[in-house]
Design an enzyme around this catalytic site. Structure first.
Site, PDB file in Angstrom:
ATOM      1  N   LYS A   1       0.837  -1.316   0.046  1.00 34.15           N
ATOM      2  CA  LYS A   1       0.034  -0.179   0.139  1.00 34.15           C
ATOM      3  C   LYS A   1       0.902   1.146  -0.069  1.00 34.15           C
ATOM      4  O   LYS A   1       0.390   2.278  -0.655  1.00 34.15           O
ATOM      5  CB  LYS A   1      -0.973   0.290   1.188  1.00 34.15           C
ATOM      6  CG  LYS A   1      -2.183  -0.935   1.073  1.00 34.15           C
ATOM      7  CD  LYS A   1      -3.444  -0.616   2.042  1.00 34.15           C
ATOM      8  CE  LYS A   1      -4.231  -1.381   2.010  1.00 34.15           C
ATOM      9  NZ  LYS A   1      -5.599  -1.093   2.925  1.00 34.15           N
TER      10      LYS A   1
ATOM     11  N   LYS B   1      -4.699  -8.780  -6.786  1.00 32.58           N
ATOM     12  CA  LYS B   1      -6.023  -9.062  -5.995  1.00 32.58           C
ATOM     13  C   LYS B   1      -7.158  -8.088  -6.512  1.00 32.58           C
ATOM     14  O   LYS B   1      -6.918  -6.835  -6.862  1.00 32.58           O
ATOM     15  CB  LYS B   1      -5.694  -8.675  -4.624  1.00 32.58           C
ATOM     16  CG  LYS B   1      -6.729  -9.026  -3.554  1.00 32.58           C
ATOM     17  CD  LYS B   1      -6.395  -8.632  -2.139  1.00 32.58           C
ATOM     18  CE  LYS B   1      -6.457  -7.293  -2.154  1.00 32.58           C
ATOM     19  NZ  LYS B   1      -6.263  -6.458  -0.902  1.00 32.58           N
TER      20      LYS B   1
ATOM     21  N   LYS C   1     -11.200  -2.938  -3.589  1.00 32.88           N
ATOM     22  CA  LYS C   1     -12.277  -2.102  -3.569  1.00 32.88           C
ATOM     23  C   LYS C   1     -11.704  -0.783  -3.788  1.00 32.88           C
ATOM     24  O   LYS C   1     -12.439   0.315  -4.039  1.00 32.88           O
ATOM     25  CB  LYS C   1     -13.023  -2.178  -2.477  1.00 32.88           C
ATOM     26  CG  LYS C   1     -12.572  -1.915  -0.901  1.00 32.88           C
ATOM     27  CD  LYS C   1     -13.913  -2.373  -0.058  1.00 32.88           C
ATOM     28  CE  LYS C   1     -13.407  -2.886   1.223  1.00 32.88           C
ATOM     29  NZ  LYS C   1     -12.348  -2.390   2.159  1.00 32.88           N
TER      30      LYS C   1
HETATM   31  P1  TYM Z   1     -10.775  -5.028   4.010  1.00 28.79           P
HETATM   32  O1  TYM Z   1     -11.697  -4.140   4.048  1.00 28.79           O
HETATM   33  O2  TYM Z   1      -9.696  -4.688   2.896  1.00 28.79           O
HETATM   34  O3  TYM Z   1     -11.664  -6.402   3.438  1.00 28.79           O
HETATM   35  C1  TYM Z   1     -12.728  -6.799   4.049  1.00 28.79           C
HETATM   36  C2  TYM Z   1     -12.645  -8.478   3.858  1.00 28.79           C
HETATM   37  O4  TYM Z   1     -12.645  -8.898   2.390  1.00 28.79           O
HETATM   38  C3  TYM Z   1     -11.619  -9.590   2.308  1.00 28.79           C
HETATM   39  N1  TYM Z   1     -11.161  -9.373   0.880  1.00 28.79           N
HETATM   40  C4  TYM Z   1     -11.237 -10.291   0.020  1.00 28.79           C
HETATM   41  N2  TYM Z   1     -11.298 -11.676  -0.184  1.00 28.79           N
HETATM   42  C5  TYM Z   1     -11.113 -12.271  -1.460  1.00 28.79           C
HETATM   43  N3  TYM Z   1     -10.661 -11.694  -2.265  1.00 28.79           N
HETATM   44  C6  TYM Z   1     -10.335 -10.390  -2.372  1.00 28.79           C
HETATM   45  N4  TYM Z   1     -10.069  -9.813  -3.649  1.00 28.79           N
HETATM   46  C7  TYM Z   1     -10.556  -9.704  -1.205  1.00 28.79           C
HETATM   47  N5  TYM Z   1     -10.541  -8.146  -0.902  1.00 28.79           N
HETATM   48  C8  TYM Z   1     -10.792  -7.993   0.179  1.00 28.79           C
HETATM   49  C9  TYM Z   1     -10.371  -9.209   3.415  1.00 28.79           C
HETATM   50  O5  TYM Z   1      -9.556 -10.384   3.315  1.00 28.79           O
HETATM   51  C10 TYM Z   1     -11.457  -9.051   4.489  1.00 28.79           C
HETATM   52  O6  TYM Z   1     -11.820 -10.208   5.266  1.00 28.79           O
HETATM   53  N6  TYM Z   1      -8.013  -5.129   8.047  1.00 28.79           N
HETATM   54  C11 TYM Z   1      -9.125  -5.404   7.388  1.00 28.79           C
HETATM   55  C12 TYM Z   1     -10.397  -5.000   8.250  1.00 28.79           C
HETATM   56  C13 TYM Z   1     -10.153  -5.381   9.651  1.00 28.79           C
HETATM   57  C14 TYM Z   1     -10.354  -6.555  10.281  1.00 28.79           C
HETATM   58  C15 TYM Z   1     -10.199  -6.263  11.695  1.00 28.79           C
HETATM   59  C16 TYM Z   1     -10.749  -7.941   9.875  1.00 28.79           C
HETATM   60  C17 TYM Z   1      -9.839  -4.514  10.734  1.00 28.79           C
HETATM   61  N7  TYM Z   1      -9.949  -5.057  11.817  1.00 28.79           N
HETATM   62  C18 TYM Z   1     -10.332  -7.493  12.442  1.00 28.79           C
HETATM   63  C19 TYM Z   1     -10.906  -8.802  10.774  1.00 28.79           C
HETATM   64  C20 TYM Z   1     -10.649  -8.632  12.153  1.00 28.79           C
HETATM   65  C21 TYM Z   1      -9.311  -4.950   6.075  1.00 28.79           C
HETATM   66  O7  TYM Z   1      -8.836  -4.009   5.577  1.00 28.79           O
HETATM   67  O8  TYM Z   1     -10.281  -5.564   5.186  1.00 28.79           O
END
Ligand code: TYM
Length: 327
Positions: free
Chosen positions: A112, A194, A197
């Site tokens: 990032k 990947k 979003k």
């Molecule tokens: P975030 O917001 O980027 O993504 C949310 C969830 O979606 C999954 N994900 C994907 N899975 C499959 N293919 C993809 N292309 C893809 N892009 C995203 C992510 O793995 C995630 O499960 N740091 C985390 C949010 C967070 C969190 C937490 C998660 C903050 N605190 C505590 C679990 C527990 C994040 O940025 O996810």
């Protein structure tokens, strides 16, 4: 006593099929068997610049998407991270016990920050400690996430272990739970990276709230290869990715899917994939519209969720402060 699940999604960009298959689908599928807490992690979202008006809207949008996916407020606590101040508070304390070197090794930060390493925020660097706080506040057993978050759950275990070794048993060590299918949905035009979003250039992602035309045209335009056979072959990332999406939205087995498309061309397959994705997303979008048509109802669910979460989190904070000798 049921085991505790905690997970979250950042309210930034447009949630897509990867977020659904990698995270939401599995939260819903196992909801009955666990004591669930699902968070909308707005403090994580501000680690990169956000427009305040858009952020506020996106928080409600993500809440609507949670409920439209099937998260049931009777079985799961749903809340906004910044509504429970213990998250930021614990993050500060854990910062003081986390070696700088651990953060420098996080691959997501490296990706990032790229060549902007000197100018990105300290928050972006520190993001995994905030994520560790989210998880550790609630004595979490399992964290269902996509593949990209596995490293962050592992560092959470390391942080917990370090704290426990200094102050005695305080935090439970969580386990990441990664789905067999859809753990890493790839960008439709460049299937070696990947689906993200934060990169919603036309045709790259399948946003959960996209129009039928947008979904169809992204799928029809997805990159494949010059071969013919429609089989699950990881060496062919374009077609493999589309097949995984097909598997994720239909829940058919890989054998059934391959048999169904034996002898058919990419055009036929993509057309059917588009039909299946649309068939799945249309009722989802209808539920989303219904749920968000009453903003006061959504707001009251979030307030109730924050109250329940705060009750659990504050107990843990009191224990932590006491052990560290604060106050
Ligand atoms: P975030 O917001 O980027 O993504 C949310 C969830 O979606 C999954 N994900 C994907 N899975 C499959 N293919 C993809 N292309 C893809 N892009 C995203 C992510 O793995 C995630 O499960 N740091 C985390 C949010 C967070 C969190 C937490 C998660 C903050 N605190 C505590 C679990 C527990 C994040 O940025 O996810």
């Amino acid at each position: 006593m049921k085991k505790r699940v905690f997970s979250g999604i950042q309210p930034s960009g447009n949630l897509h099929i990867g977020n659904y298959l990698g995270a939401l689908k599995n939260w819903v599928a196992s909801q009955e068997n666990f004591d669930n807490i699902f968070c909308i992690v707005d403090l994580h979202a501000i680690t990169v610049p956000q427009d305040p008006k858009v952020l506020k809207q996106k928080i409600r949008e993500v809440a609507g998407i949670y409920f439209a996916s099937g998260i049931d407020p009777k079985q799961s606590i749903v809340f906004v991270q910044s509504d429970v101040s213990a998250h930021a508070e614990l993050a500060w304390i854990l910062n003081c016990f986390t070696p700088l070197g651990w953060m420098s090794r996080m691959t997501q930060f490296k990706e990032k920050s790229g060549d902007q390493r000197e100018s990105v925020s300290v928050g972006l660097y520190d993001y995994p400690v905030l994520m560790a706080s989210d998880i550790l506040l609630y004595d979490t057993d399992e964290v269902p996430v996509g593949e990209d978050q596995k490293q962050h759950v592992e560092i959470t275990r390391d942080i917990a272990q370090r704290f426990n070794s200094i102050y005695g048993e305080t935090f439970k060590l969580p386990t990441p739970v990664i789905p067999k299918t859809g753990a890493r949905v790839m960008d439709l035009l460049e299937p070696v990276k990947k689906m993200s979003k934060s990169d919603d250039r036309e045709g790259r992602t399948l946003p959960l709230l996209a129009s039928v035309d947008q979904l169809r045209s992204a799928i029809m335009g997805a990159a494949t290869d010059s071969q013919k056979e429609i089989v699950f072959d990881m060496g062919r990332p374009g077609i493999y990715n589309l097949l995984e999406i097909y598997e994720g939205v239909t829940s058919l087995s890989r054998e059934e899917i391959e048999a169904r498309f034996a002898g058919k061309g990419y055009g036929d397959f993509k057309k059917e994939l588009a039909d299946r994705v649309i068939e799945f997303l249309e009722p989802f979008q209808k539920r989303y519209q219904d749920l968000t048509s009453d903003p006061a109802q959504l707001e009251s669910l979030l307030t109730e969720g924050a109250e329940k979460a705060a009750e659990i989190a504050e107990k843990k904070m009191a224990e932590v402060k006491n052990k560290v000798g604060l106050g």
